[in-house]
Motif scaffolding. Structure first.
Motif, PDB file in Angstrom:
ATOM      1  N   LEU A 350       0.853  -1.196   0.000  1.00 39.63           N
ATOM      2  CA  LEU A 350       0.000   0.000   0.000  1.00 39.63           C
ATOM      3  C   LEU A 350       0.885   1.241   0.000  1.00 39.63           C
ATOM      4  O   LEU A 350       0.949   2.003   0.964  1.00 39.63           O
ATOM      5  CB  LEU A 350      -0.919  -0.023   1.221  1.00 39.63           C
ATOM      6  N   SER A 351       1.569   1.450  -1.115  1.00 41.43           N
ATOM      7  CA  SER A 351       2.561   2.518  -1.192  1.00 41.43           C
ATOM      8  C   SER A 351       2.014   3.835  -1.731  1.00 41.43           C
ATOM      9  O   SER A 351       2.691   4.861  -1.685  1.00 41.43           O
ATOM     10  CB  SER A 351       3.731   2.074  -2.079  1.00 41.43           C
ATOM     11  N   GLU A 352       0.785   3.829  -2.255  1.00 44.34           N
ATOM     12  CA  GLU A 352       0.193   5.046  -2.811  1.00 44.34           C
ATOM     13  C   GLU A 352      -0.865   5.599  -1.852  1.00 44.34           C
ATOM     14  O   GLU A 352      -1.449   4.847  -1.071  1.00 44.34           O
ATOM     15  CB  GLU A 352      -0.445   4.753  -4.175  1.00 44.34           C
ATOM     16  N   THR A 353      -1.089   6.908  -1.918  1.00 40.31           N
ATOM     17  CA  THR A 353      -2.089   7.511  -1.045  1.00 40.31           C
ATOM     18  C   THR A 353      -3.039   8.392  -1.856  1.00 40.31           C
ATOM     19  O   THR A 353      -2.609   9.212  -2.664  1.00 40.31           O
ATOM     20  CB  THR A 353      -1.442   8.364   0.064  1.00 40.31           C
ATOM     21  N   LEU A 354      -4.318   8.180  -1.626  1.00 41.94           N
ATOM     22  CA  LEU A 354      -5.374   9.009  -2.212  1.00 41.94           C
ATOM     23  C   LEU A 354      -5.935   9.897  -1.114  1.00 41.94           C
ATOM     24  O   LEU A 354      -6.287   9.419  -0.033  1.00 41.94           O
ATOM     25  CB  LEU A 354      -6.486   8.141  -2.782  1.00 41.94           C
TER      26      LEU A 354
END
Length: 374
Positions: A350-354
């Protein structure tokens, strides 16, 4: 789908009994969803059907790959447990093997003889009657564990091909989806945009809040009225992306910064969809926030999503619930990297953030008022 069958094997063999059902069910559901999506994609007649089928396909690939990663993680944990047990019992196992080898070489009659005579011999016989079954049981347990370890090794070795197939399929679905969304022309238009007003707003806005507040000035001509059904769904909407909530409304981060929205950790290239029918108010890069997508599900209500790498849709379009609005960025690891992650005990990346913000009128409100975010 055949390509997901190893997921079921990994889930079944790697999970403890208590956890097997859940992991296997997830894997089986993902495989069935992929099969159903592939059938729907094959039968799609319209652009809307094709986009919906591609979205389902991508979700099925993501769920299947996640189930496979979890299975591999369980394999790695189980292997470590077995190896630790073997190492701890090395002396005991050596003694057991030596004893059994000695017993195999010694005639059965000699096992029973005792130098003290008949009584000693009888006692020795009774003792052997108790020891032999215990040794056999211990040997059977050791053989079973060695076989399990061998099976886990084989599963790990075969998983790389399955991972590569799944990653390639997911990437192909993303590319097809992006192409289908860019060529879509069948969506109703709620209004036409004033390009000059939008350009001025883009150049003059220094904050997300200022940009959102000025969006009302960018409408040129209203074509249809908005549906207000969204108000009836307040508090029950799904998040636009699959992931974990890192920070909630006005929750302080490590740098002491508070933001009036949700920060959601998600996988690289994850699909972002609209949680309800809405009008597209903006799609594109904004300030330093990557690609920003702003939707209007009800009059004077905005769902603002930042941090995407790619956005879909055109300003003024009315898009149905579940329509893809973009993809997250990042680089999906290859099969070998995923195997290394699994071996290190990590099932997800879970390396991306929205960032998700909800505005009513001129103010940001807690997204929990709209989303069932647990």
């Amino acid at each position: 789908m055949k390509r997901f069958f190893p997921i079921l094997l990994l889930a079944a063999l790697a999970a403890p009994v208590a956890a097997q059902q859940n992991t296997t069910d997830v894997a089986r559901a993902a495989a069935e969803a992929l099969e159903a999506a592939s059938t729907r994609l094959h039968n799609a007649q319209t652009a809307e059907d094709r986009i919906a089928a591609l979205s389902e396909t991508l979700h099925a690939y993501e769920d299947g790959l996640n189930a496979l990663r979890e299975g591999l993680r369980r394999v790695a944990v189980r292997k470590t447990t077995l190896m630790t047990s073997f190492n701890a019992r090395a002396g005991e196992i050596g003694d057991l093997l030596a004893t059994m080898q000695t017993m195999e070489r010694t005639p059965t009659q000699l096992h029973m003889l005792h130098p003290t005579g008949v009584v000693g011999t009888l006692r020795a016989g009774m003792l052997m009657g108790e020891i032999a079954p215990a040794l056999d049981a211990e040997a059977a347990d050791l053989r079973a564990q060695l076989q399990e370890l061998n099976d886990l090794e084989l599963l790990q070795n075969s998983a790389a091909t399955t991972l590569e197939q799944g990653l390639a399929g997911a990437q192909s679905a993303r590319e097809e989806l992006a192409s289908a969304m860019s060529n879509r022309a069948d969506l109703p238009q709620r209004f036409t945009e004033d390009p000059i007003a939008m350009s001025l707003l883009l150049t003059s806005s220094e904050t997300l809040s200022a940009f959102a507040s000025g969006l009302s000035q960018t409408i040129d001509t209203e074509l249809v009225e908005m549906d207000t059904e969204a108000w009836n769904r307040m508090g029950r909407l799904d998040l636009p992306v699959t992931g974990d909530i890192l920070r909630r409304f006005n929750e302080q981060d490590a740098a002491g910064v508070r933001r009036p929205g949700l920060v959601i950790a998600t996988r690289p290239n994850a699909l972002v969809t609209t949680p309800i029918a809405a009008t597209v108010r903006f799609v594109g890069p904004l300030l330093d926030m990557g690609v920003v997508v702003i939707l209007e599900p009800a009059p004077n209500v905005l769902f603002i999503m930042t941090g995407l790498e790619q956005g879909f849709g055109a300003v003024g379009q009315i898009i149905p619930e579940g329509t893809p609005v973009g993809l997250m960025g990042g680089s999906s690891p290859d099969g070998d990297a995923l195997l290394m992650q699994a071996n290190s005990g990590s099932a997800q990346n879970l390396s991306e953030t929205l960032y998700l913000e909800v505005r009513e009128g001129q103010s940001a409100v807690d997204p929990a008022a709209w989303f069932a975010a647990h």
